[in-house]
Design a protein around this motif. Structure first.
Motif, mmCIF file in Angstrom:
data_model
loop_
_atom_site.group_PDB
_atom_site.id
_atom_site.type_symbol
_atom_site.label_atom_id
_atom_site.label_comp_id
_atom_site.label_asym_id
_atom_site.label_seq_id
_atom_site.Cartn_x
_atom_site.Cartn_y
_atom_site.Cartn_z
ATOM 1 N N ASP A 267 -6.929 24.092 -33.826
ATOM 2 C CA ASP A 267 -5.745 23.463 -34.403
ATOM 3 C C ASP A 267 -4.774 22.966 -33.336
ATOM 4 N N GLU A 268 -5.247 22.898 -32.100
ATOM 5 C CA GLU A 268 -4.458 22.402 -30.968
ATOM 6 C C GLU A 268 -3.301 23.316 -30.598
ATOM 7 N N ASN A 269 -3.326 24.577 -31.025
ATOM 8 C CA ASN A 269 -2.368 25.553 -30.514
ATOM 9 C C ASN A 269 -2.758 25.882 -29.077
ATOM 10 N N ALA A 270 -1.802 25.867 -28.162
ATOM 11 C CA ALA A 270 -2.112 26.029 -26.745
ATOM 12 C C ALA A 270 -1.313 27.181 -26.138
ATOM 13 N N PHE A 271 -1.972 27.911 -25.231
ATOM 14 C CA PHE A 271 -1.360 29.019 -24.511
ATOM 15 C C PHE A 271 -1.684 28.834 -23.028
ATOM 16 N N ALA A 272 -0.660 28.888 -22.153
ATOM 17 C CA ALA A 272 -0.857 28.531 -20.747
ATOM 18 C C ALA A 272 -0.497 29.682 -19.816
ATOM 19 N N LEU A 273 -1.099 29.648 -18.631
ATOM 20 C CA LEU A 273 -0.845 30.649 -17.609
ATOM 21 C C LEU A 273 -0.969 29.990 -16.235
ATOM 22 N N ASN A 274 0.029 30.188 -15.351
ATOM 23 C CA ASN A 274 -0.022 29.722 -13.968
ATOM 24 C C ASN A 274 -0.603 30.792 -13.077
ATOM 25 N N VAL A 275 -1.574 30.438 -12.231
ATOM 26 C CA VAL A 275 -2.209 31.415 -11.358
ATOM 27 C C VAL A 275 -2.451 30.788 -9.984
ATOM 28 N N GLU A 276 -2.709 31.645 -9.005
ATOM 29 C CA GLU A 276 -3.174 31.220 -7.686
ATOM 30 C C GLU A 276 -4.618 31.643 -7.527
ATOM 31 N N LEU A 277 -5.447 30.730 -7.004
ATOM 32 C CA LEU A 277 -6.869 31.001 -6.851
ATOM 33 C C LEU A 277 -7.291 30.783 -5.411
ATOM 34 N N ILE B 187 -6.770 22.428 -11.585
ATOM 35 C CA ILE B 187 -6.704 22.978 -10.232
ATOM 36 C C ILE B 187 -6.028 21.995 -9.284
ATOM 37 N N TYR B 188 -5.092 22.524 -8.458
ATOM 38 C CA TYR B 188 -4.333 21.712 -7.493
ATOM 39 C C TYR B 188 -4.417 22.368 -6.111
ATOM 40 N N ASN B 189 -4.628 21.554 -5.085
ATOM 41 C CA ASN B 189 -4.612 22.059 -3.726
ATOM 42 C C ASN B 189 -3.227 22.634 -3.411
ATOM 43 N N ARG B 190 -3.203 23.853 -2.921
ATOM 44 C CA ARG B 190 -1.918 24.541 -2.718
ATOM 45 C C ARG B 190 -1.059 23.870 -1.638
ATOM 46 N N LYS C 203 -4.477 16.999 -7.182
ATOM 47 C CA LYS C 203 -5.203 17.517 -8.335
ATOM 48 C C LYS C 203 -6.696 17.424 -8.077
ATOM 49 N N MET C 204 -7.375 18.567 -8.166
ATOM 50 C CA MET C 204 -8.798 18.624 -7.855
ATOM 51 C C MET C 204 -9.682 18.420 -9.084
ATOM 52 N N GLY C 205 -9.097 18.542 -10.270
ATOM 53 C CA GLY C 205 -9.885 18.324 -11.483
ATOM 54 C C GLY C 205 -9.516 19.284 -12.591
ATOM 55 N N VAL C 206 -10.077 19.003 -13.763
ATOM 56 C CA VAL C 206 -9.908 19.859 -14.944
ATOM 57 C C VAL C 206 -11.296 20.292 -15.397
ATOM 58 N N ASP D 97 -11.084 26.885 -0.572
ATOM 59 C CA ASP D 97 -9.691 26.684 -0.166
ATOM 60 C C ASP D 97 -8.811 27.524 -1.082
ATOM 61 N N GLN D 98 -7.509 27.389 -0.893
ATOM 62 C CA GLN D 98 -6.544 28.081 -1.742
ATOM 63 C C GLN D 98 -5.912 27.073 -2.699
ATOM 64 N N TYR D 99 -5.765 27.471 -3.950
ATOM 65 C CA TYR D 99 -5.331 26.535 -4.978
ATOM 66 C C TYR D 99 -4.286 27.162 -5.902
ATOM 67 N N ASN D 100 -3.474 26.296 -6.478
ATOM 68 C CA ASN D 100 -2.669 26.641 -7.648
ATOM 69 C C ASN D 100 -3.401 26.116 -8.877
ATOM 70 N N ALA D 101 -3.274 26.818 -9.990
ATOM 71 C CA ALA D 101 -4.002 26.412 -11.181
ATOM 72 C C ALA D 101 -3.200 26.719 -12.435
ATOM 73 N N VAL D 102 -3.456 25.919 -13.454
ATOM 74 C CA VAL D 102 -2.902 26.156 -14.789
ATOM 75 C C VAL D 102 -4.078 26.399 -15.730
#
Length: 266
Positions: free
Chosen positions: A251-261, A202-205, A210-213, A239-244
């Motif tokens: 097996d460490e396969n990763a899938f990502a998505l960008n969102v606004e929270l 989470i990141y402050n918009r 960076k606010m944390g994981v 507050d309003q945030y950007n997030a990944v």
């Protein structure tokens, strides 16, 4: 090349066995590595922790579930990837005396040839029932069910040939017991069982700080199913945030998505 299959057994629902004085003794997950066309033996160890006799019936069904909480236990062969025909129990009904332990044995006969790599599965339904009692109103006896339990049996065939395919279905924040919870619905669109963990960065918009994981618990996903992964955001101020959002399997396969929270006060 020798083909191999991996399968495991895990308790699908919480240990409410205690309510019926029945507990499973030999763990929630049994892992096996087997060769194509071979027969493998396993067991379900059960104990009646109560002082009165307890009867239990055991049978196979197919299973599916979705992120909205829907769980479907259906007749064998409802699922095209069922493995119910591979599994044989030595008994379908047992009665345990008070404090008695027993073991129910099963065999899995792996087919010599399978057309598709990936996961095949079913569930043992373990159902404590009331003692058989004469009926006051009818001839014969009545058997009344108490509560049902499910143990998954998942067989992974040529898993190394199949890539996981996880999709994000929805992301929403809801308040539960005064906590802000982000609920991430993840679907398994592939043909192989996966056990991902969902995490959110989470990141402050406005400032980019960076606010944390934060992470969810790992949960298993059968093919063509979905679950809701919950993450506590109570430490994040309104507050309003950007997030990944990232879903990562074992097996460490990763899938990502960008969102606004938006985290709200109420």
């Amino acid at each position: 090349m020798i083909k191999r299959i991996f399968f495991f057994i895990s308790l699908l629902i919480p240990f409410t066995f205690l309510q019926a004085s029945i507990v499973v003794l030999n763990g929630l997950t049994h892992n096996y590595k087997v060769e194509n066309g071979q027969v493998y033996k396993g067991k379900i160890a059960i104990e009646n922790t109560g002082s009165k006799p307890q009867s239990v019936k055991i049978f196979l069904q197919d299973l599916s579930y979705q992120a909205d909480g829907t769980i479907s236990y259906t007749a064998p062969h409802t699922n095209e990837r069922t493995n119910t025909d591979w599994i044989k129990l030595n008994t379908n009904f047992i009665t345990l005396k008070g404090k008695e332990k027993t073991e129910v044995y099963y065999e899995i006969t792996v087919p010599k040839q399978l057309s598709k790599p990936g996961s095949y599965w079913s569930v043992f339904i373990v159902e404590p029932v009331e003692d058989v009692k004469p009926s006051d109103s009818k001839q014969g006896v009545n058997i009344t069910s108490i509560i049902r339990y499910a143990i998954q049996v998942i067989t992974d065939y040529d898993a190394e040939k199949v890539k996981p395919d996880l999709k994000f279905e929805s992301v929403k924040i809801e308040k539960e017991e005064s906590k802000q919870i982000v609920k991430i619905a993840i679907a398994n669109k592939g043909d192989i069982y996966s056990k991902p963990t969902a995490s959110i960065e989470i990141y402050n918009r406005k400032t980019g700080q960076k606010m944390g994981v934060f992470s969810s618990q790992a949960m298993g996903l059968l093919p063509k199913t979905s679950k809701s992964y919950h993450i506590d955001l109570n430490k994040i101020p309104p507050d309003q945030y950007n997030a990944v959002i990232i879903a990562t399997d074992e097996d460490e396969n990763a899938f990502a998505l960008n969102v606004e929270l938006e985290v709200k006060n109420d």
